[in-house]
Scaffold this motif. Structure first.
Motif, PDB file in Angstrom:
ATOM      1  N   CYS A  80       0.702  -1.147  -0.180  1.00 45.42           N
ATOM      2  CA  CYS A  80      -0.071  -0.144   0.212  1.00 45.42           C
ATOM      3  C   CYS A  80       0.950   1.754  -0.017  1.00 45.42           C
ATOM      4  O   CYS A  80       0.525   2.216  -0.108  1.00 45.42           O
ATOM      5  N   CYS A 120      -5.535   1.576  -1.180  1.00 51.04           N
ATOM      6  CA  CYS A 120      -6.207   0.340  -0.125  1.00 51.04           C
ATOM      7  C   CYS A 120      -6.634   1.064   0.427  1.00 51.04           C
ATOM      8  O   CYS A 120      -6.879   2.373   1.485  1.00 51.04           O
ATOM      9  N   ARG A 121      -7.750  -0.459   1.277  1.00 49.25           N
ATOM     10  CA  ARG A 121      -9.544   0.216   1.862  1.00 49.25           C
ATOM     11  C   ARG A 121      -8.622   0.096   2.979  1.00 49.25           C
ATOM     12  O   ARG A 121      -8.280  -0.914   3.570  1.00 49.25           O
ATOM     13  N   TYR A 122      -8.968   0.981   4.639  1.00 47.55           N
ATOM     14  CA  TYR A 122      -8.577   0.713   5.519  1.00 47.55           C
ATOM     15  C   TYR A 122      -9.521   1.163   6.659  1.00 47.55           C
ATOM     16  O   TYR A 122     -10.755   1.865   5.789  1.00 47.55           O
ATOM     17  N   THR A 154     -14.288   0.075   6.597  1.00 49.91           N
ATOM     18  CA  THR A 154     -14.081  -0.425   5.005  1.00 49.91           C
ATOM     19  C   THR A 154     -15.563  -0.190   4.354  1.00 49.91           C
ATOM     20  O   THR A 154     -15.706  -0.674   3.464  1.00 49.91           O
ATOM     21  N   GLU A 155     -16.413  -0.721   5.299  1.00 46.42           N
ATOM     22  CA  GLU A 155     -18.103  -0.872   4.597  1.00 46.42           C
ATOM     23  C   GLU A 155     -18.671   0.743   4.654  1.00 46.42           C
ATOM     24  O   GLU A 155     -20.490   0.856   4.798  1.00 46.42           O
ATOM     25  N   VAL A 166     -16.310   8.300   3.482  1.00 52.04           N
ATOM     26  CA  VAL A 166     -15.525   8.318   3.145  1.00 52.04           C
ATOM     27  C   VAL A 166     -13.529   9.588   3.280  1.00 52.04           C
ATOM     28  O   VAL A 166     -14.030  10.647   2.582  1.00 52.04           O
ATOM     29  N   VAL A 218      -9.722  10.625   2.251  1.00 54.07           N
ATOM     30  CA  VAL A 218      -9.115  10.203   1.013  1.00 54.07           C
ATOM     31  C   VAL A 218      -7.339  10.195   1.644  1.00 54.07           C
ATOM     32  O   VAL A 218      -7.702  11.432   2.253  1.00 54.07           O
ATOM     33  N   ASN A 230      -5.826   6.016  10.711  1.00 51.24           N
ATOM     34  CA  ASN A 230      -6.728   4.699  10.233  1.00 51.24           C
ATOM     35  C   ASN A 230      -7.186   4.459  11.547  1.00 51.24           C
ATOM     36  O   ASN A 230      -8.603   3.963  11.651  1.00 51.24           O
ATOM     37  N   ARG A 239     -14.937   5.180   5.600  1.00 50.45           N
ATOM     38  CA  ARG A 239     -13.846   4.244   4.995  1.00 50.45           C
ATOM     39  C   ARG A 239     -12.537   5.178   4.478  1.00 50.45           C
ATOM     40  O   ARG A 239     -12.663   6.113   4.141  1.00 50.45           O
ATOM     41  N   LEU A 285      -9.356   5.659   2.772  1.00 53.64           N
ATOM     42  CA  LEU A 285      -8.834   5.113   1.210  1.00 53.64           C
ATOM     43  C   LEU A 285      -7.266   5.602   1.302  1.00 53.64           C
ATOM     44  O   LEU A 285      -6.811   7.380   1.341  1.00 53.64           O
ATOM     45  N   TRP A 286      -6.467   4.812   1.135  1.00 54.27           N
ATOM     46  CA  TRP A 286      -5.011   5.136   1.221  1.00 54.27           C
ATOM     47  C   TRP A 286      -4.222   4.937   0.124  1.00 54.27           C
ATOM     48  O   TRP A 286      -4.394   4.434  -0.717  1.00 54.27           O
TER      49      TRP A 286
END
Length: 182
Positions: free
Chosen positions: A4, A16-18, A21-22, A26, A28, A43, A52, A54-55
């Motif tokens: 990642c 990558c998702r951390y 995650t659901e 969001v 970023v 995180n 969620r 996004l990394w």
């Protein structure tokens, strides 16, 4: 270790998702290795507060849209330019981005636009950085509701453990003024 954090050769970011995650919200996070220092905190925040995450980070590739010289090759760092542009397009295409978080080292070797000439003037460097940030954030456009910029980590311009050994633990001898460190 999980792929990642992209190395210098990468041109296609795969965030990558951390966090949660659901989650519907969001966040970023992107930038260079100085951004990567913030992973654990962001995180933890994202997991706790329902984001969620996004990394996307890449070695020596800052968030501002600036021209760089590669420290490895001495040539323009085109892989960074392409990686950043692709990432920004991907983020701008997302249906929802509640917050963008970024941080970058400010020690990169910047190049004047359209040339391979290094920007050495501190005023020109600062202007190139500001212009690069504006370009980056304009590219994100309305996709990002909020943008958070974390200032670069202090730089003591010294290998502190070596200095402490050399000075018998004299922390004052191994420090730097806030204006120099920041």
């Amino acid at each position: 270790d999980n792929g990642c954090h992209d190395g210098p050769g990468a041109v296609d970011p795969r965030p990558c998702r951390y966090g949660d995650t659901e989650a519907r919200r969001v966040m970023v996070a992107f930038g260079d290795s100085h951004m990567a220092q913030w992973f654990t905190a962001l995180n933890r925040f994202a997991s706790r507060d329902g984001y969620r995450l996004l990394w996307a980070t890449k070695s020596a590739c800052p968030a501002p849209s600036v021209r760089l010289r590669s420290n490895q090759t001495g040539e323009p760092y085109r892989n960074c330019t392409q990686w950043r542009r692709t990432l920004l397009d991907k983020v701008a295409a997302l249906p929802r981005v509640d917050v963008v978080v970024t941080s970058s080292s400010h020690w990169h070797t910047l190049l004047y636009p359209g040339t391979n000439a290094v920007i050495s003037s501190s005023a020109d460097r600062a202007e190139a950085w500001r212009r690069g940030l504006r370009t980056t954030f304009r590219t994100l456009g309305p996709a990002a509701n909020r943008i958070l910029i974390l200032r670069d980590s202090p730089n003591l311009h010294e290998n502190v453990p070596s200095c402490l050994l050399r000075t018998d633990g004299d922390a004052d001898a191994c420090s730097a003024s806030p204006s120099r460190a920041l």
